[in-house]
Design a protein around this motif. Structure first.
Motif, PDB file in Angstrom:
ATOM      1  N   LYS A 279       2.596  19.797  36.505  1.00  0.00           N
ATOM      2  CA  LYS A 279       3.788  20.061  37.311  1.00  0.00           C
ATOM      3  C   LYS A 279       4.002  21.564  37.336  1.00  0.00           C
ATOM      4  N   THR A 280       4.624  22.027  38.402  1.00  0.00           N
ATOM      5  CA  THR A 280       4.943  23.443  38.553  1.00  0.00           C
ATOM      6  C   THR A 280       6.447  23.615  38.437  1.00  0.00           C
ATOM      7  N   TYR A 281       6.850  24.641  37.711  1.00  0.00           N
ATOM      8  CA  TYR A 281       8.260  24.954  37.506  1.00  0.00           C
ATOM      9  C   TYR A 281       8.453  26.460  37.694  1.00  0.00           C
ATOM     10  N   THR A 282       9.695  26.862  37.846  1.00  0.00           N
ATOM     11  CA  THR A 282      10.038  28.280  37.902  1.00  0.00           C
ATOM     12  C   THR A 282      10.893  28.603  36.680  1.00  0.00           C
ATOM     13  N   ALA A 283      10.497  29.620  35.933  1.00  0.00           N
ATOM     14  CA  ALA A 283      11.241  30.030  34.741  1.00  0.00           C
ATOM     15  C   ALA A 283      12.628  30.513  35.161  1.00  0.00           C
ATOM     16  N   ARG A 284      13.641  29.885  34.586  1.00  0.00           N
ATOM     17  CA  ARG A 284      15.032  30.139  34.960  1.00  0.00           C
ATOM     18  C   ARG A 284      15.677  31.195  34.058  1.00  0.00           C
ATOM     19  N   TRP A 285      16.804  31.721  34.522  1.00  0.00           N
ATOM     20  CA  TRP A 285      17.568  32.670  33.727  1.00  0.00           C
ATOM     21  C   TRP A 285      17.917  32.059  32.374  1.00  0.00           C
ATOM     22  N   ALA A 286      18.281  30.778  32.360  1.00  0.00           N
ATOM     23  CA  ALA A 286      18.656  30.099  31.108  1.00  0.00           C
ATOM     24  C   ALA A 286      17.488  29.996  30.130  1.00  0.00           C
ATOM     25  N   ASP A 287      16.257  30.184  30.614  1.00  0.00           N
ATOM     26  CA  ASP A 287      15.066  30.126  29.762  1.00  0.00           C
ATOM     27  C   ASP A 287      14.748  31.454  29.088  1.00  0.00           C
ATOM     28  N   MET A 288      15.481  32.511  29.458  1.00  0.00           N
ATOM     29  CA  MET A 288      15.139  33.852  28.995  1.00  0.00           C
ATOM     30  C   MET A 288      15.834  34.208  27.678  1.00  0.00           C
ATOM     31  N   ASP A 289      15.175  35.098  26.931  1.00  0.00           N
ATOM     32  CA  ASP A 289      15.773  35.656  25.716  1.00  0.00           C
ATOM     33  C   ASP A 289      16.306  37.055  26.054  1.00  0.00           C
TER      34      ASP A 289
END
Length: 150
Positions: free
Chosen positions: A8-18
């Motif tokens: 599956k393809t996803y887009t890294a979200r702001w909520a995923d960031m450190d």
């Protein structure tokens, strides 16, 4: 013949960031878990079915190897492959590979799991059609049968 990879393809979200604006360590495992849930749903086991059966997956071990950083809004591809299964289907190992948009591996997440009876809070045998669904997951190059200890 080996089945097509499950990806599956996803887009890294702001909520995923450190705070360094690259993907936080726990987001990698979140995408691996999402892929597992989507695989099971597409093979006849959406969360509603697990609720009716009163069983669910549990993890014994989760090992993440970080290879390349992933940045904000970066498109990633997540692949899941079966790395082990017990004869009765009660224990399993899945290797997830997260790829950057350019195809380079960014991380591998290996999980060892089993099935739990949610009423009894004990390990249980899965239904035969769930075992068959697990067997349809393409095999990882490290695949080995899981032998349960007595």
């Amino acid at each position: 013949m080996q089945p097509q990879p499950f990806e599956k393809t996803y887009t890294a979200r702001w909520a995923d960031m450190d705070p360094n604006v690259h993907m936080r360590h726990s987001a990698y495992t979140d995408y691996a878990a999402q892929l597992r849930l989507e695989y099971l749903a597409e093979h006849g086991f959406p969360m509603q079915t697990f609720a009716k059966l009163a069983i669910g997956p549990i993890l014994f071990r989760e090992d993440t190897r970080f290879l390349k950083e992933i940045g904000l809004s970066e498109v990633i591809r997540v692949r899941g492959e079966l790395a082990g299964l017990s004869e009765d289907g009660s224990r399993w190992r899945i290797v997830h590979t997260i790829f950057k948009a350019d195809g380079r591996p960014a991380a591998t997440i290996t999980v060892d799991g089993a099935w739990m009876d949610l009423r009894l809070r004990k390990l249980t045998l899965p239904p035969d059609d769930l075992v068959e669904a697990m067997k349809q997951l393409p095999r990882h190059e490290t695949y080995a049968d899981i032998v349960k200890s007595s």
